[in-house]
Design an enzyme around this catalytic site. Sequence first.
Site, PDB file in Angstrom:
ATOM      1  CG  HIS A 193     102.360 -42.956   4.863  1.00 37.15           C
ATOM      2  ND1 HIS A 193     103.651 -43.686   4.752  1.00 37.15           N
ATOM      3  CD2 HIS A 193     101.512 -43.103   4.014  1.00 37.15           C
ATOM      4  CE1 HIS A 193     103.556 -43.945   3.213  1.00 37.15           C
ATOM      5  NE2 HIS A 193     102.295 -43.788   3.278  1.00 37.15           N
ATOM      6  CG  HIS A 198     102.837 -47.101  -0.518  1.00 35.48           C
ATOM      7  ND1 HIS A 198     103.098 -46.325  -1.454  1.00 35.48           N
ATOM      8  CD2 HIS A 198     102.561 -46.884   0.589  1.00 35.48           C
ATOM      9  CE1 HIS A 198     102.218 -45.372  -0.928  1.00 35.48           C
ATOM     10  NE2 HIS A 198     101.441 -45.371   0.502  1.00 35.48           N
TER      11      HIS A 198
END
Length: 334
Positions: free
Chosen positions: A58, A221
Amino acid sequence: MKKLVNNPVNVVEEMVEGYVRAHPDYIKQLQSNDRALVNARETKENKVGILIGGGSGHEPGFLGYVGEGMADGVAVGNIFASPSPDPILEVTKAIDKGAGVVYLYGNYAGDVMNFGMAAEMADLEEDIKVGMALATDDVASAPKEEKDKRRGIAGEFFIYKAAGAAADFGYDLEEVVRIAKKANQNTRSMGVGTSPCYLPQTGEPSFEIGDNEMEIGLGHHGEPGIEKGPLETADKIADRLVNDILADIEITKGEEVAVLVNGLGSTPKMDLYIVYRRVEQILSERGIKIYRSYVGDYITSLEMGGCSVTLMKLDKELTDTIDHPVNCPMFVQK
């Protein structure tokens, strides 16, 4: 998907090593655990410590937000996976200055379990008081009446900003937790995915989507969204994202917001500014004032295509936290 990696098994360790080597004035790796990173600059005594963390992939979240004005330490997990309790506990011990530590993380089962275990260990083994605040800003992930089940996505950035400022202001643990939770309560996000990311270990896409398709509400995700269909224009996408947010949180004419248009990894800034242009138009038409705006890659998903829009409804208290200066390797605000 081509990636600049060595052995895929070692991507997280080598990324962390490279990050620490690139920013030695800002961050250091604890000898007790190579997934535990803390601010290299000494913080003052009796300041509440801010600990963030989550899965890798991330970037610049989460390690990029350790620095003055935001987090004091970060626990790093595997790609899209929670850090284990061990690095969380090691960071907790390192950043505690006698006033306790606040954990900030997204509402995912692994994070909830591991941060909860670390908090118990900190209390029982180290006598360190821990407070916690979860990010639940993703409008698409659960209905409004079940907000506590929602995922945390890019809105986590605003929660870090609010809690980090509150700790700098000298507030005690309970007040820092209160402000972090208030920031979360006032924050909503909505995203769109246009292409998948590819996990280094498998080389497989995180989800399937057609070349001319988009998915509204896709998770960071690759979790399923709420609607898949033909790719729309930037204006129509912005309309959908902002209108869904405003249907979920009451923001009236004359009120102020902070806005984040966040890239997911491979979306050019050109596209993000086109989206922001329409976001500003929508809010202006409704008489909602943008107090401060952020456009770019703040919490990504490897090389996923798409973006998210986040609005945080402001009052005087939250505006003060947004204005607070920050000096992190991946984010600076004067």
